[in-house]
Design an enzyme around this catalytic site. Structure first.
Site, PDB file in Angstrom:
ATOM      1  N   LEU A  13      29.679 -15.912 -21.005  1.00 34.68           N
ATOM      2  CA  LEU A  13      30.622 -14.787 -21.060  1.00 34.68           C
ATOM      3  C   LEU A  13      31.674 -14.875 -19.956  1.00 34.68           C
ATOM      4  O   LEU A  13      32.642 -14.119 -19.968  1.00 34.68           O
ATOM      5  CB  LEU A  13      29.870 -13.456 -20.968  1.00 34.68           C
ATOM      6  CG  LEU A  13      28.996 -13.102 -22.176  1.00 34.68           C
ATOM      7  CD1 LEU A  13      28.237 -11.795 -21.940  1.00 34.68           C
ATOM      8  CD2 LEU A  13      29.835 -12.991 -23.452  1.00 34.68           C
TER       9      LEU A  13
ATOM     10  N   HIS B  68      18.923 -27.546 -19.288  1.00 38.26           N
ATOM     11  CA  HIS B  68      20.067 -28.333 -19.755  1.00 38.26           C
ATOM     12  C   HIS B  68      19.720 -29.782 -19.421  1.00 38.26           C
ATOM     13  O   HIS B  68      19.833 -30.198 -18.269  1.00 38.26           O
ATOM     14  CB  HIS B  68      21.332 -27.849 -19.034  1.00 38.26           C
ATOM     15  CG  HIS B  68      22.536 -28.713 -19.216  1.00 38.26           C
ATOM     16  ND1 HIS B  68      23.697 -28.263 -19.815  1.00 38.26           N
ATOM     17  CD2 HIS B  68      22.776 -29.995 -18.868  1.00 38.26           C
ATOM     18  CE1 HIS B  68      24.592 -29.247 -19.822  1.00 38.26           C
ATOM     19  NE2 HIS B  68      24.069 -30.310 -19.249  1.00 38.26           N
TER      20      HIS B  68
ATOM     21  N   HIS C 129      20.389 -26.847 -26.270  1.00 40.33           N
ATOM     22  CA  HIS C 129      21.274 -27.724 -27.062  1.00 40.33           C
ATOM     23  C   HIS C 129      20.779 -29.159 -27.249  1.00 40.33           C
ATOM     24  O   HIS C 129      21.395 -30.107 -26.762  1.00 40.33           O
ATOM     25  CB  HIS C 129      22.698 -27.719 -26.509  1.00 40.33           C
ATOM     26  CG  HIS C 129      22.834 -27.743 -25.002  1.00 40.33           C
ATOM     27  ND1 HIS C 129      22.229 -28.692 -24.223  1.00 40.33           N
ATOM     28  CD2 HIS C 129      23.507 -26.934 -24.151  1.00 40.33           C
ATOM     29  CE1 HIS C 129      22.525 -28.471 -22.957  1.00 40.33           C
ATOM     30  NE2 HIS C 129      23.294 -27.404 -22.886  1.00 40.33           N
TER      31      HIS C 129
ATOM     32  N   ASP D 192      25.886 -21.779 -27.549  1.00 42.31           N
ATOM     33  CA  ASP D 192      26.550 -22.405 -26.392  1.00 42.31           C
ATOM     34  C   ASP D 192      28.047 -22.078 -26.397  1.00 42.31           C
ATOM     35  O   ASP D 192      28.879 -22.923 -26.052  1.00 42.31           O
ATOM     36  CB  ASP D 192      26.311 -23.923 -26.340  1.00 42.31           C
ATOM     37  CG  ASP D 192      26.648 -24.514 -24.972  1.00 42.31           C
ATOM     38  OD1 ASP D 192      26.973 -23.744 -24.041  1.00 42.31           O
ATOM     39  OD2 ASP D 192      26.612 -25.751 -24.837  1.00 42.31           O
TER      40      ASP D 192
ATOM     41  N   HIS E 238      22.106 -18.417 -25.794  1.00 40.08           N
ATOM     42  CA  HIS E 238      22.931 -19.301 -24.953  1.00 40.08           C
ATOM     43  C   HIS E 238      24.419 -18.974 -25.133  1.00 40.08           C
ATOM     44  O   HIS E 238      25.098 -19.543 -25.984  1.00 40.08           O
ATOM     45  CB  HIS E 238      22.648 -20.755 -25.362  1.00 40.08           C
ATOM     46  CG  HIS E 238      23.155 -21.767 -24.389  1.00 40.08           C
ATOM     47  ND1 HIS E 238      22.467 -22.917 -24.102  1.00 40.08           N
ATOM     48  CD2 HIS E 238      24.279 -21.818 -23.637  1.00 40.08           C
ATOM     49  CE1 HIS E 238      23.151 -23.634 -23.221  1.00 40.08           C
ATOM     50  NE2 HIS E 238      24.256 -22.994 -22.928  1.00 40.08           N
TER      51      HIS E 238
HETATM   52 ZN   LIG Z   1      24.322 -26.699 -21.236  1.00 41.97          ZN
END
Ligand SMILES: [Zn+2]
Length: 431
Positions: free
Chosen positions: A58, A176, A229, A302, A55
């Site tokens: 970039l 997510h 996450h 993340d 995760h």
């Molecule tokens: Zn996320």
């Protein structure tokens, strides 16, 4: 080109030598012959397989003022990574074979780590029409992870269809988990503190409700789902239950959710503003336990770079997100290893083997997350666990400066990283 890594502690074990030749680990044992090889003195250093991030943001194409593939993958190598999965919320969105191939190609040109593009689940991340998942899977980028990250796939029918579709090429949907209506305008964890600060609360149930729905959907269609996450104790309980059923559910936790709590948001400093928000002590405790016992499979950064103007403003206006690549291993050492919850073997599993398996990049020519064993690709990181450093954003390689660890003292230092037998980092510096 060959290298001898002298007296490294493989996964924290007894010191031994490692011979790296032609991109592979050619020999392991004490007192290996150094003739014709360059030598890295690894006395006191722990050797781990190269880290794999599931995760990473970039930012290229589209937000090259925040990060580029070049700067982000430099940061990754300096953090001990040999592969990163690049999230799809770029501009344009990575929802076609063309965009994922562009990102993949930029990664190859930079050459610091393997860049594995993540494909969007929906066209434009709009959550309406499914993107061309098959074309992205068949492209040169060989996409296996699909995510609308930054946004939740809120529509249950779209989520079901995506889960069904990815089965054809052994893909995974990375969710997510954020119920959009329950988090409209939300700024910080909902609780006693959000009331005191006067900031809109972000309830734990907004995450937990989506995770509960999606593990049920994945089981229903016989597909696999990965939860991004995870941030609450309740989410951990749902994932633990889903795994007890034998369902193909995996999950990640970020370094910042393992270390930081919502108490920091009382400073109103937007560097602590993140999605999902920092939670309570109780949540942090549950996340550490879950990572230690394997309920949570992976630590994923993340890594979310933002330029100064998007972070140095009022809390409500600031962007969500934190840097993570260059500090992830240090935070894991601080929270898990030094506290006795995990040994280095477990670190290798959670930060290398498991993310590579989930991302389906653990086999073939550019296999990642493989054990440190003779014949395996020489992807490895050497870390000095006895070192300490005080984090200074100006010394980070990322183009952005939004680290939440500024001024904090963290243990450990990445001394060297090898990608298929070639050093990308030596003496803590980019080669
Ligand atoms: Zn996320």
């Amino acid at each position: 080109m060959s290298w001898i890594v002298r007296s490294a502690r493989l996964l924290g074990g007894e010191p031994t030598d490692l011979l790296v030749r032609d991109g592979r680990i050619a020999d392991i044992g004490p007192g290996l012959d150094t003739a014709g090889a360059d030598v890295v003195d690894a006395a006191g250093l722990v050797a781990l397989p190269g880290l794999v991030d599931l995760h990473t943001h970039l930012r290229e194409p589209g937000r090259e003022d925040a990060e580029t593939v070049e700067t982000g993958t430099r940061a990754a190598a300096l953090g001990g990574f040999t592969a990163v999965h690049a999230m799809a919320n770029t501009d344009p969105i990575a929802d076609t074979a063309g965009v994922v191939e562009q990102v993949w190609r930029l990664g190859r040109e930079a050459g610091h780590v393997d860049v594995r593009p993540v494909g969007a689940v929906s066209v434009g991340l709009r959550g309406e029409q499914m993107a061309e998942l098959g074309a992205m899977a068949d492209s040169a980028a060989g996409v296996r992870v699909f995510s609308d990250d930054g946004r939740c796939v809120a529509d249950a029918v779209l989520m079901r269809r995506a889960l069904e579709y990815v089965k054809a090429f052994d893909g995974v949907v990375a969710q997510h988990a954020q119920e959009p209506r329950l988090t409209e305008g939300a700024q910080v964890n909902e609780g006693e503190l959000s009331g005191r600060l006067g900031l809109r609360g972000w309830p734990a149930v907004a995450e937990e409700a989506i995770i509960a729905r999606d593990v049920l959907l994945a089981a229903h269609v016989g597909s696999r789902v990965h939860i991004c996450h995870v941030s609450t104790a309740g989410s951990v309980e749902i994932i633990r239950w889903a795994k007890s059923k034998g369902w193909d559910v995996t999950a990640e936790v970020t370094p910042h959710h393992l270390l930081l709590t919502d108490e920091l948001t009382a400073t109103y400093d937007p560097r602590y503003k993140v999605n999902p928000p920092l939670r309570t002590d109780g949540d942090v405790h549950a996340l550490r336990e879950a990572l230690a016992d394997g309920t949570i499979d992976v630590v994923a950064t993340d890594h979310a770079p933002h330029p100064l103007e998007d972070k140095e403003c009022e809390w409500d206006a600031a962007a969500f997100g934190m840097l993570g690549l260059e500090t992830a291993l240090a935070v894991v050492q601080a929270t898990m290893v030094d506290g006795g919850l995990m040994d280095w073997t477990a670190v290798a599993e959670r930060l290398s083997a498991a993310p590579a398996r989930i991302g389906r990049c653990d086999s073939g020519e550019s296999a990642q997350g493989r054990p440190l064993a003779v014949g395996e690709p020489a992807n490895l990181v050497l870390v000095d666990p006895a070192a300490v450093r005080t984090i200074d954003a100006r010394e980070l390689s990322s183009l952005s400066r939004n680290t939440p660890y500024e001024g904090m003292t963290l243990p450990g230092r990445v001394v060297a990283t090898f990608l298929r037998g070639r050093p990308t980092v030596l003496d803590g510096k980019l080669v």
